[in-house]
Design a protein around this motif. Sequence first.
Motif, PDB file in Angstrom:
ATOM      1  N   GLY C 419      42.226  37.065  42.461  1.00 17.96           N
ATOM      2  CA  GLY C 419      42.854  38.507  41.835  1.00 17.96           C
ATOM      3  C   GLY C 419      42.816  39.795  42.670  1.00 17.96           C
ATOM      4  O   GLY C 419      42.902  40.757  42.361  1.00 17.96           O
ATOM      5  N   GLY C 420      42.588  39.296  44.275  1.00 22.29           N
ATOM      6  CA  GLY C 420      42.847  40.486  45.108  1.00 22.29           C
ATOM      7  C   GLY C 420      41.610  41.387  45.212  1.00 22.29           C
ATOM      8  O   GLY C 420      40.354  40.952  44.522  1.00 22.29           O
ATOM      9  N   PRO C 421      41.702  42.501  45.752  1.00 21.54           N
ATOM     10  CA  PRO C 421      40.785  43.241  45.936  1.00 21.54           C
ATOM     11  C   PRO C 421      39.956  43.717  44.658  1.00 21.54           C
ATOM     12  O   PRO C 421      38.654  44.127  44.639  1.00 21.54           O
ATOM     13  CB  PRO C 421      40.956  44.612  46.634  1.00 21.54           C
ATOM     14  CG  PRO C 421      42.557  44.362  46.750  1.00 21.54           C
ATOM     15  CD  PRO C 421      42.838  42.912  46.288  1.00 21.54           C
ATOM     16  N   SER C 422      40.719  43.839  43.569  1.00 22.75           N
ATOM     17  CA  SER C 422      39.964  44.243  42.353  1.00 22.75           C
ATOM     18  C   SER C 422      39.619  42.950  41.624  1.00 22.75           C
ATOM     19  O   SER C 422      39.090  43.184  40.330  1.00 22.75           O
ATOM     20  CB  SER C 422      40.961  45.105  41.656  1.00 22.75           C
ATOM     21  OG  SER C 422      41.600  45.735  42.258  1.00 22.75           O
ATOM     22  N   GLY C 423      39.618  42.093  42.118  1.00 24.74           N
ATOM     23  CA  GLY C 423      39.338  40.669  41.377  1.00 24.74           C
ATOM     24  C   GLY C 423      37.762  40.273  41.540  1.00 24.74           C
ATOM     25  O   GLY C 423      36.886  41.205  41.857  1.00 24.74           O
ATOM     26  N   GLY C 424      37.365  39.299  41.251  1.00 28.03           N
ATOM     27  CA  GLY C 424      36.043  38.930  41.219  1.00 28.03           C
ATOM     28  C   GLY C 424      35.508  37.746  42.017  1.00 28.03           C
ATOM     29  O   GLY C 424      36.394  36.856  42.354  1.00 28.03           O
ATOM     30  N   LEU C 440      39.591  33.463  33.283  1.00 27.86           N
ATOM     31  CA  LEU C 440      39.282  34.244  34.432  1.00 27.86           C
ATOM     32  C   LEU C 440      38.654  35.686  34.060  1.00 27.86           C
ATOM     33  O   LEU C 440      37.315  36.161  34.645  1.00 27.86           O
ATOM     34  CB  LEU C 440      40.398  34.585  35.409  1.00 27.86           C
ATOM     35  CG  LEU C 440      40.668  33.150  36.134  1.00 27.86           C
ATOM     36  CD1 LEU C 440      41.978  33.367  37.028  1.00 27.86           C
ATOM     37  CD2 LEU C 440      39.746  32.664  37.120  1.00 27.86           C
ATOM     38  N   THR C 441      39.334  36.270  33.200  1.00 28.38           N
ATOM     39  CA  THR C 441      38.670  37.438  32.741  1.00 28.38           C
ATOM     40  C   THR C 441      37.391  37.688  32.119  1.00 28.38           C
ATOM     41  O   THR C 441      36.486  38.095  32.325  1.00 28.38           O
ATOM     42  CB  THR C 441      39.637  38.320  31.766  1.00 28.38           C
ATOM     43  OG1 THR C 441      40.827  38.147  32.109  1.00 28.38           O
ATOM     44  CG2 THR C 441      39.400  39.567  31.420  1.00 28.38           C
ATOM     45  N   LYS C 442      37.128  36.557  31.234  1.00 29.18           N
ATOM     46  CA  LYS C 442      36.012  36.373  30.727  1.00 29.18           C
ATOM     47  C   LYS C 442      34.744  35.892  31.752  1.00 29.18           C
ATOM     48  O   LYS C 442      33.613  36.449  31.515  1.00 29.18           O
ATOM     49  CB  LYS C 442      35.993  34.961  29.824  1.00 29.18           C
ATOM     50  CG  LYS C 442      35.432  35.395  28.455  1.00 29.18           C
ATOM     51  CD  LYS C 442      35.762  34.247  27.527  1.00 29.18           C
ATOM     52  CE  LYS C 442      34.427  33.902  26.747  1.00 29.18           C
ATOM     53  NZ  LYS C 442      34.342  32.676  26.029  1.00 29.18           N
ATOM     54  N   ALA C 443      35.286  35.210  32.858  1.00 29.11           N
ATOM     55  CA  ALA C 443      34.294  35.103  33.832  1.00 29.11           C
ATOM     56  C   ALA C 443      34.018  36.079  34.748  1.00 29.11           C
ATOM     57  O   ALA C 443      33.187  36.029  35.616  1.00 29.11           O
ATOM     58  CB  ALA C 443      34.808  33.631  34.662  1.00 29.11           C
ATOM     59  N   GLY C 444      34.443  37.208  34.460  1.00 30.40           N
ATOM     60  CA  GLY C 444      34.224  38.628  35.347  1.00 30.40           C
ATOM     61  C   GLY C 444      35.272  38.595  36.497  1.00 30.40           C
ATOM     62  O   GLY C 444      35.020  39.512  37.484  1.00 30.40           O
ATOM     63  N   SER C 445      36.173  38.028  36.501  1.00 33.60           N
ATOM     64  CA  SER C 445      37.231  38.261  37.605  1.00 33.60           C
ATOM     65  C   SER C 445      38.538  38.363  36.849  1.00 33.60           C
ATOM     66  O   SER C 445      38.579  38.578  35.453  1.00 33.60           O
ATOM     67  CB  SER C 445      37.656  36.631  38.298  1.00 33.60           C
ATOM     68  OG  SER C 445      38.102  37.176  39.333  1.00 33.60           O
ATOM     69  N   ILE C 446      39.635  38.255  37.606  1.00 33.07           N
ATOM     70  CA  ILE C 446      40.989  38.412  37.076  1.00 33.07           C
ATOM     71  C   ILE C 446      41.899  37.481  37.739  1.00 33.07           C
ATOM     72  O   ILE C 446      41.699  37.010  38.784  1.00 33.07           O
ATOM     73  CB  ILE C 446      41.702  39.888  37.245  1.00 33.07           C
ATOM     74  CG1 ILE C 446      41.644  40.381  38.564  1.00 33.07           C
ATOM     75  CG2 ILE C 446      40.725  40.815  36.375  1.00 33.07           C
ATOM     76  CD1 ILE C 446      42.193  41.749  38.777  1.00 33.07           C
ATOM     77  N   MET C 447      43.214  37.327  36.980  1.00 33.53           N
ATOM     78  CA  MET C 447      44.141  36.401  37.781  1.00 33.53           C
ATOM     79  C   MET C 447      44.711  37.214  38.755  1.00 33.53           C
ATOM     80  O   MET C 447      45.082  36.621  39.605  1.00 33.53           O
ATOM     81  CB  MET C 447      45.132  36.097  36.577  1.00 33.53           C
ATOM     82  CG  MET C 447      46.471  35.353  37.087  1.00 33.53           C
ATOM     83  SD  MET C 447      46.026  33.547  37.382  1.00 33.53           S
ATOM     84  CE  MET C 447      46.498  33.163  35.670  1.00 33.53           C
ATOM     85  N   GLY C 448      45.025  38.533  38.473  1.00 33.45           N
ATOM     86  CA  GLY C 448      45.787  39.224  39.494  1.00 33.45           C
ATOM     87  C   GLY C 448      46.976  38.689  39.794  1.00 33.45           C
ATOM     88  O   GLY C 448      47.789  38.079  38.912  1.00 33.45           O
TER      89      GLY C 448
END
Lengths: 167, 222, 619
Positions: C419-424, C440-448
Motif C-alpha cells: 500500500g505504499g508509504p501510507s500502507g502497513g 488487507l485493511t483488517k490486517a492494518g494495511s491497505i491495498m493502496g
Amino acid sequence: MVNDYEKVKAIVDRYGGKHASVIAILQDVQSEYHYLPEHALRAVAGQLRLPLIQVCGVATFFKAFSLKPRGEHTVTVCLGTACHVRGAPAVLDEAKRQLGIEPGNTTDDMRFTLETVNCLGACALGPIVVVDDEYQGQMGPRKVKKVLNKYKKTPRDRRHAEIVVSS
Amino acid sequence: MVELTIDGIKTRVSEGTTVLEAASEMGITIPTLCYYHGLSCYGECRVCLVEVVKGDRSSLEASCTLPVEQGQVILTDSEKARKARKVIVELLLASCPNSKTLQDMAANMGINKIRFKIKDRGCILCGRCVRYCKEQMKSGGIGFVGRGTSRRVATAFDVTPEECRNCGGCEWICPVCEKACMAESLIDGLCGGCQNLAPVETCLVCTGCSESVGPQGHRVYK
Amino acid sequence: MQRLWSAVELEKLRGRILSQRKPEKPCISICGGTGCHAYGCEDIAKAFKNEIKRQGLSKQVELKVTGCHGFCERGPLIVVYPQKIFYQRVSSDDVSEVIAETIIKGNIIDRLLYVDPVSGEKAQFEKDVPFYKRQQRLVFGNNGLIDPTNIEDYLATGGYSALSQVLFNMQPEEVIEEIKKSDLRGRGGGGFPTGRKWESCRNAPSADGIRYVICNADEGDPGAYMDRSLLEGNPHSILEGMVIGAYAMGTHDGYVYVRLEYPLALKNLGIALGQAREYGFIGQNILGSGFDFNVKISRGGGAFICGESTALMASLEGRVGEPRPKHIHTALQGLYGKPTNLNNVETWANVPLIINRGADWYSQIGTDGSKGTKIFSLVGKINNTGLVEVPMGITLREIIYDIGGGIPHGKKFKAVQTGGPSGGCLPESLIDLPVDFDRLTKAGSIMGSGGMIVMDEGTCMVDIARYFVQFLTGESCGKCVPCREGLDRMLDILTDITEGKGKEEDIELLEEIGGVIKEASLCALGGTAPNPVLSTIRYFRDEYEAHVRERRCPAGVCKALITLVIDVEKCTGCQVCARECPQGALSGEKKKPHIIDQEKCIKCGLCHDSCKFDAVIIL
C-alpha cells in the motif's frame, strides 16, 4: 534582458495566457534556463496578471522547480522503498561526502547538483543513481566515487556555462 | 433551514452555515485559531475539531469548514475531540512557544507538559495575514511559499511587494505576533508564570487575546 | 492515415491490419520498459537493427520495442517470434548470435534461457517461467505484444472494439450498470466502487452541462510502478477506458495527470493520443457517433500529494497542490467546481476488458468483495523483482514465494509492506493472508495502488517506519497542523530511537500522536500517514523495545547502534578495506588481520562492502 522577456512571453503565449497553465509555463521556463530566474518569475506573473507571490508559491511548492542555478551534472539518488531496503541511504551518504553538499544543493564549481527522488520505478536495479540521464544500477557506497569521477572529466556544457555567467 | 443536534441540543440554522457558526449562535464556544470572522475559512489549525457522530461511528472534522447538514449530530466537547485538540495545541506550542494565545489555550486545556522537541518557527502558518491581505485589503502581497515543514509565510523574494500599502493589518491580525509571553524560561515548554496556576476563562468578545496577563490573571469581558 | 467514421470502418481496418500481419514471420520483441531501459535495452535494439541490416534481413525479420514485460529482475528481456522463445539478461554482445542461431537456423541459445534456481530446469517460453506461470495477465498481458507507438498493434489485439460496442450498441446507463455489475473497485488505493462513482458523477447537477473525467497517473508511491508500465506499454487501453467512461457520464473533457518523473510514459501517451485523434477515437464526433470527447495531458510538478484527488485538481487549475476538506464530493464539485470523476490508470485500463468480456465473466475472478485482477509491483528483498498481475484473493505466500521466488541469499522473510508509504507492514504470521481490499485493511494495511515491498531479516522495522515518516514529512503539503507538525515530531522521536536516544514512553507517545494525526488531518495523506508506524509497532514492538531498552538494532541497520569489527579468523590482510576507508580507521600489516579504530569509524560500511572474505562483521 529584453530578449529574456520575449522568451518568457513566447512561452506564456503558447498556453494562451491561462492561469491554469502556470505549472506548465514554469516547466517550460525551467527547461529553457535549467532553473527559474527571478526575472522570469516576475515576467510570468506580469504576463498572467497574477500576484508574484502566487507564482513564487507554485514555484517553491513543486519539487520540479529550482530557484537556484543548477550544476552541469545532476546526480539523483533514488530513495524509493526498494532502493532504501537495499542500502540507498549509505549511497546517499557517500555521495554527500564525495560532493561535500546536501541534497538540493550545487557544488561551488557548478559541476554537480545533488538530488534525491522518491522512486524511479527501476526497482530491480536498486539502489539506483541517475547521473543526467544515465542509470547506474546496483550501486553501493564504493561505486559512488567511480561513477562521479567519470563525469568530473567530461567537459562543461558551454551553453549552460553561459547561462550561469549571465545570471 | 437545517435541523441538527449540537451537544445534545436540537437547533435550526439556515443552510450554508458552518457548524462553528451554529454552535456559536447557541453560545457554545469552540476554540479557534486560524478562523477569523469576516475572512474565508481555511481549516488549517484543526483546533476547532468537533466529533461528528454517524450511527455507531464517529469522525473528527474542523467545525469552521464543516457545513451543517440535516440530522447531523455534533459533539463539541467530547473526550475524543478534546484529546485531539490537546495534542494539536501541544504541537503548535512546540513550534511557537512564545505565543501568549497558545500558552493561554494550553493552560485552558490543562496541558501541563510539552512532550515534543521545541522548534521555534515563530509562526503557526494559520494564514490569517495572507487571507486578510488578499480578501480585506485586496492586495495579495503575501502568501505561502515552500511546502511541508519548510512552508512559510513570505513576500516574493523577501522584499516588500509593490502591492503593500503598509496597512499593518497582517501584524494586527496575527495570533502570534501580538504581545508574546515574556517568560524567560519555559518549563516543559510552557510559560511557567502567571496563568498556568489557574485556568483562564475565555471572553466572549475576545479577539485573540491581546490583553496582557498579570498576576491576577486574564480580565474577562462579558 | 484516414479517419474512421463508423464501427464498420473500424472492423474493416482491423481486418486489413490482421491480414497484413504474418504470424510466421520472425519477429524480435524487445522489452522497452523503464527497467530494461536502465539496463540499456536501447543499445540492444540499435545493435539488432544494425545486425539485421548488415545481414540484409530487413525485409524478413521484424524488430519491435514493446512495453514492459514485467520480469524486470531478468532484464533486458527479448522474445523471439514465431516460436516465442524467451531470452533474458541479453546484452549487445549476444545480438549477432541471436540472429545467426535463432532467427536463421532456428536453434535455441541455452545460455540466454531462464533457469529455475530451485529445480534447475530451463524454460524456453515465457509461460514456463514460474514467475509468469501463476499470473493472470488480463490487463497487463498485451504489453509484450504491442509497440506502444503504433496504434495498429493495439487494434490488432482487438483495441477500441469495446468503444465501438459502447457507442453504437449501449446506452450510457447500460454502461454504468455493466461496470456496477462487474464490482470493479478503484485501483488507486481507495477501493471505491467505480460504477457507483460514475453514476453519481452522471447524476450530479451541472448548470452548463460541463463535467470532467480525470485519469490519475501521478503514481508517487515509492516502489510502485505498475501505472507507469501501463502508460508506457499500453497507453491506448487507458484512453479507450476514458472515452467509454466519458460516454457513460456524458462528459466531453478529460485530463490525464502524469507524474513528471515518467518521461517515457509522457512521450508514449502523447504519441498514442495523437494517433487516437487522427483515427477518430478521440475528438469531435468519435467514430461518427456524434459523441465528442477531448483529452489533455497535464504534467505533474513533482509532488506526492497531487495523487490525492483534490490536490490533483488544484494543481490542474494552476494552484499549489493543497487538498480541501473531504466533505465536498468531487462527483458534485470537482475541477473548476464542476462534477468530476477521477480514476486511476489501472482502473481505466480495466474498463475495456469488462465491456469486451462482460461483467459476469469479470466478477467470477477474485473474492467476494474484490473482483478482477490486481497488478502489484513486487520489489525489495525478493529474487524476482517485477510487475505481477494476479487474481484478487491470492495469498501473500503465493506472490512472494511461487511468483517472486522467495528471498535472496537464503535469508529469512520478515515482513511485506503493502500500500505504499501510507500502507502497513505485515509480518510472517500473516503470510497466508489472501490479498484483497478488505482483508488487507483488517490486517492494518491497505491495498493502496499495489506496491509490495518485501523485507528480510536484514531490514530494521524501526528504520523502515522512520523512512516512511521522513518521506511523508517531506511530501506533506504543510497546510494542516497534525500532518505538518505531527509527522515532523514523529520523525524526531523515530530518529531518536534509531540513534539510541529513545525513551521508554516514546512508543506510547508515537501511538498517541499517530492516532490523532489519523483522525484530525485534513486529507487522506495525513489520515493514513501514521499507518507504517502504527503497524510496525503492532507487529514488531519487540524491535522498538530492543532499540529503546537495550540500545540495540537487531537487524544491524541503525548506524548509531552498530559496531563494525573484523573477524580475525577470516581477515586475510589484503588491505582493500584500509584503502577504501575514508577515515583511515583501518590499520594492520599486510597479510595479517586488521583492526578498526572505533574512535575514527563513521560506519559508512565501505569496508564491509569491499571485503571479499566477509571478514567485516556488523555487531
